[in-house]
Design an enzyme around this catalytic site. Structure first.
Site, PDB file in Angstrom:
ATOM      1  N   GLU A   1       4.808  -7.152  -3.559  1.00  0.00           N
ATOM      2  CA  GLU A   1       4.951  -5.894  -2.818  1.00  0.00           C
ATOM      3  C   GLU A   1       6.375  -5.336  -2.917  1.00  0.00           C
ATOM      4  O   GLU A   1       7.030  -5.092  -1.911  1.00  0.00           O
ATOM      5  CB  GLU A   1       4.524  -6.084  -1.360  1.00  0.00           C
ATOM      6  CG  GLU A   1       3.055  -6.462  -1.238  1.00  0.00           C
ATOM      7  CD  GLU A   1       2.550  -6.536   0.190  1.00  0.00           C
ATOM      8  OE1 GLU A   1       3.337  -6.856   1.092  1.00  0.00           O
ATOM      9  OE2 GLU A   1       1.347  -6.270   0.400  1.00  0.00           O
TER      10      GLU A   1
ATOM     11  N   ASP B   1      -5.912 -10.759   2.507  1.00  0.00           N
ATOM     12  CA  ASP B   1      -4.807 -10.549   3.434  1.00  0.00           C
ATOM     13  C   ASP B   1      -5.253 -10.556   4.893  1.00  0.00           C
ATOM     14  O   ASP B   1      -5.322  -9.496   5.515  1.00  0.00           O
ATOM     15  CB  ASP B   1      -4.123  -9.213   3.102  1.00  0.00           C
ATOM     16  CG  ASP B   1      -2.775  -9.066   3.783  1.00  0.00           C
ATOM     17  OD1 ASP B   1      -2.313 -10.036   4.394  1.00  0.00           O
ATOM     18  OD2 ASP B   1      -2.192  -7.974   3.702  1.00  0.00           O
TER      19      ASP B   1
ATOM     20  N   GLU C   1      -2.717  -8.114  12.959  1.00  0.00           N
ATOM     21  CA  GLU C   1      -2.584  -6.937  12.109  1.00  0.00           C
ATOM     22  C   GLU C   1      -3.933  -6.272  11.833  1.00  0.00           C
ATOM     23  O   GLU C   1      -4.084  -5.070  12.015  1.00  0.00           O
ATOM     24  CB  GLU C   1      -1.907  -7.329  10.789  1.00  0.00           C
ATOM     25  CG  GLU C   1      -1.834  -6.181   9.802  1.00  0.00           C
ATOM     26  CD  GLU C   1      -1.109  -6.535   8.507  1.00  0.00           C
ATOM     27  OE1 GLU C   1      -0.602  -7.666   8.391  1.00  0.00           O
ATOM     28  OE2 GLU C   1      -1.049  -5.667   7.622  1.00  0.00           O
TER      29      GLU C   1
END
Ligand code: GCU
Length: 682
Positions: free
Chosen positions: A289, A368, A396
């Site tokens: 990333e 993820d 998240e």
């Protein structure tokens, strides 16, 4: 700090039951401490404070020889009087570094281990036994952790923000500095130590400019932080920027094979260990990333990690290298690249090449931290590499601590997952701990869910996730039910109605959340960026490699070898066959592995489309049920904590309806297939 939510599971209320109280009181009037260490004194302090609160009398503290026949004795085994050591038989050799014994002999309770840290864990265990109503008679406990590393990762930035944080600002940083007053950090260290956490990386894995300087300019302050954690037996780690030699060292390269670069890191390591002799090591997100890494110089992960390992090695430091590496600039038109395959493809080939003090940190799933995804096939793919299981406590993708989503049952499934890497018994728990392949280092790491909100976690019930993580990292074979009970009794007291109700709420909450969000393992369907709230196509035409491929006829990602991306081949048989087979693939993961028509029949007997409708409707109703369950506890829980939870649950129930309607409407419009029960879809 007057609100009771601040104390989390360390409420230490006066024990109500007179017999139990007396039984402890007769043995806890004196705390005799054999030894000098700081951590041993933390243990004695914790015991003294806890006992004073639970029994109503402050115990006498003595150093060395106890004054009275009735006492609590704590110390390292080797320092204890010979007759006591004899009574503990062969404990010394069985406990390792962190295991402890708690043993009652008449009116004496002994808490001991091979290190001060072990004694601290014994102290917290005794306080837990007291809080949970377990009497002191005949205690004979020998316990040791299954995992060597039981780590927390803070995703805190020095400007005070927290990446994926949902409970306020950082307790560590403000205005690009480490805060002066570390009281709150100390209270956090205490919470973590009470559940056995022994390592913490104190800054975000995405290391920005100021944070790059934690290894030099901010070192004196980092050292203050390390002092606070050290008193609770926790080693401090830093996340580092792979490009540091260029960014702060004025070198022209960060090439891991460049001698100048190697020397630069060796100097940095020496400075760090001068300031912090027990520094844990580096946590590294590289070539992931947009973070820099060895790829820039044509080197690979092993080159990159080994270079840092060489710098830290002389001091006993570790390099924790993350495997969250994938192409985040994918073209959605490209159906051959499969993000799920990336970690395995990047790392398996390097098995055996990493130095002994390198540990690969692997996220539980191949994507993820979704509400549902399979276990990463990288577990079981490497036999000669230290591994660490990475979990995400911060919610998240599971409702930002505005929704209740108790993750312990999910983590249990991951830990108990049978990889068949070495036949039966090759569970993720066995691999991560290092036991299966006899690795030197291993364990678990998890992204923290705390911030400076008064109750630490935003949603008060999200405290249970932090607690449960610590308990599982210590002992992955504890059941979700046991952990849940322990947490509730320590948090809300012994009322059985509270225990039953809250336990049911927590244990069902993951399933409830799953049932009104993305269906059958397909994942995502969230708003891009924030990852909160429904947006079915939010990531469908993006570069992130996270697609569901829904059209008018069907949905799902074909990851089979026969017709798809070939991902299923990364598992060992019989797992690989199970996932490859449309008939045998578990319903809850169906759309992760297969693209099917909406009319495909699940094992449950329902069609995919009807399952989508039914579970969205049921999920939203069950979210409303959580509100009612909590309301039934009114008057049994203090008003402040009662109200803060109620408010969140009401918000969740409303938001679950939004999820239900957005998802149902999307699939009704795509498929044209009506709900068999004729319910309202828009
Ligand atoms: C997720 C998360 C990022 C984080 C990343 C990581 O993608 O959204 O904020 O940086 O995981 O684990 O590195």
């Amino acid at each position: 700090k007057t609100d009771r939510s601040y104390a989390c599971w360390l409420q230490v209320e006066r024990i109500g039951e007179p017999a139990l109280r007396d039984s402890y009181a007769r043995r806890c009037g004196e705390i005799a401490v054999v030894g000098e260490g700081a951590v041993l004194h933390t243990a004695a302090d914790e015991l003294a404070a806890g006992i004073a609160a639970m029994l109503g009398d402050v115990p006498v503290r003595t150093a060395g020889q106890p004054r009275y026949a009735r006492h609590l004795l704590l110390g390292k085994l080797q320092d204890l009087p010979a007759e006591i050591r004899v009574s503990l038989a062969d404990a010394e050799s069985r406990l390792g570094e962190e295991g402890y014994v708690i043993k009652t002999c008449g009116d004496r309770i002994v808490l001991a281990g091979n290190t001060d840290r072990a004694v601290l864990y014994a102290a917290f265990r005794l306080l837990r036994l007291m809080a949970c109503g377990c009497g002191p008679e005949e205690l004979s406990i020998l316990d040791k952790p299954a995992n060597g590393l039981r780590m927390i990762n803070q995703w805190d930035n020095m400007d005070g923000s927290i990446e994926r944080g949902y409970a306020g600002k950082s307790i560590f940083y403000r205005n690009n500095r480490i805060v002066d007053d570390l009281t709150r950090v100390r209270d956090y260290a205490r919470l973590l130590a009470s559940v056995g956490v022994n390592a913490i990386a104190v800054n975000n894995v995405n290391v920005h400019d100021e944070e790059t300087r934690l290894i030099d300019r901010h070192l004196p302050d980092v050292s203050r932080l390390a002092d606070v954690f050290r008193a609770y037996g926790i080693r401090l780690f830093l996340s580092v920027n792979y490009a540091s030699p260029v960014q702060i060292g004025a070198l022209e390269t960060a090439d891991p094979l460049d001698p100048g670069v190697r020397k630069w890191w060796a100097d940095i390591a020496r400075n760090i260990y001068n300031a912090i002799p027990d520094f844990g090591g580096f946590l590294v997100k590289a070539d992931s990333e947009f973070r820099p890494g060895p790829f820039t110089y044509g080197r690979d992960h092993a080159d990159g990690a080994n270079m840092l390992a060489e710098a830290l090695g002389p001091y006993g430091g570790l390099v924790i290298w993350r495997c969250f590496v994938y192409n985040c600039l994918q073209d959605w038109r490209d159906r051959t690249t499969d993000r799920a395959k990336a970690a395995y493809d990047h790392f398996k080939g390097h098995d055996g090449r990493f130095k002994d003090n390198v540990i690969l940190q692997i996220k539980n799933g191949p994507m993820d931290f979704q509400v549902r995804e399979p276990v990463s096939p990288l577990f079981g793919a490497m036999t000669e590499t230290n591994q660490l299981l990475e979990l995400q406590i911060t919610q998240e993708y599971t409702g930002h601590q505005r929704h209740l989503c108790y993750l312990v049952p999910q983590w249990k499934e991951v830990l108990d997952f049978e990889t068949y890497a070495k036949g039966e018994g090759s569970t993720v728990a066995q691999i991560a701990s290092g036991a299966l392949y006899n690795r030197k280092y291993g364990g678990m790491a998890a992204v923290s869910n705390i911030g400076d909100d008064l109750n630490w976690t935003g949603h008060l019930l999200a405290q249970a996730n932090l607690y449960g993580y610590g308990r599982l990292a210590w002992n992955p074979s504890l059941s979700s039910e046991e952990i849940t009970r322990e947490w509730i009794v320590q948090t809300f007291g012994p009322d059985p109605v509270v225990a039953d109700t809250v336990s049911r709420m927590l244990l069902e909450s993951w399933n409830i959340y799953e049932s009104y969000t993305a269906p059958l393992g397909v994942g995502w369907m969230v708003n891009p960026g924030s990852h909160y709230g429904p947006n079915v196509d939010g990531y469908e035409y993006s570069k992130w490699g996270t697609y569901h491929y829904a059209d008018h006829a069907g949905i799902g990602v074909d990851r089979t070898v026969r017709t798809g991306t070939g991902y299923t081949a990364q598992y060992h048989p019989p797992r690989s066959d199970e996932y490859e087979s449309l008939e045998r693939c578990p319903d809850e993961l169906l759309l992760f592995f297969h693209h099917v028509p909406y009319t495909h029949k699940l094992k449950s007997g329902k069609t995919v489309i009807q399952h989508i409708y039914d579970s969205r409707f049921e999920g939203a109703e069950r979210a409303q049920g959580l509100v009612e369950a909590w309301r039934s506890l009114r008057g049994r829980i203090d008003e402040s904590r009662y109200n803060q939870v109620l408010e969140r649950l009401e918000e969740q129930a409303e938001h679950a309806k939004e999820w239900r309607d957005v998802i149902n409407t999307y699939f009704w419009r795509k498929s044209g297939i009506p709900d068999a029960l004729g319910r309202k879809i828009y």
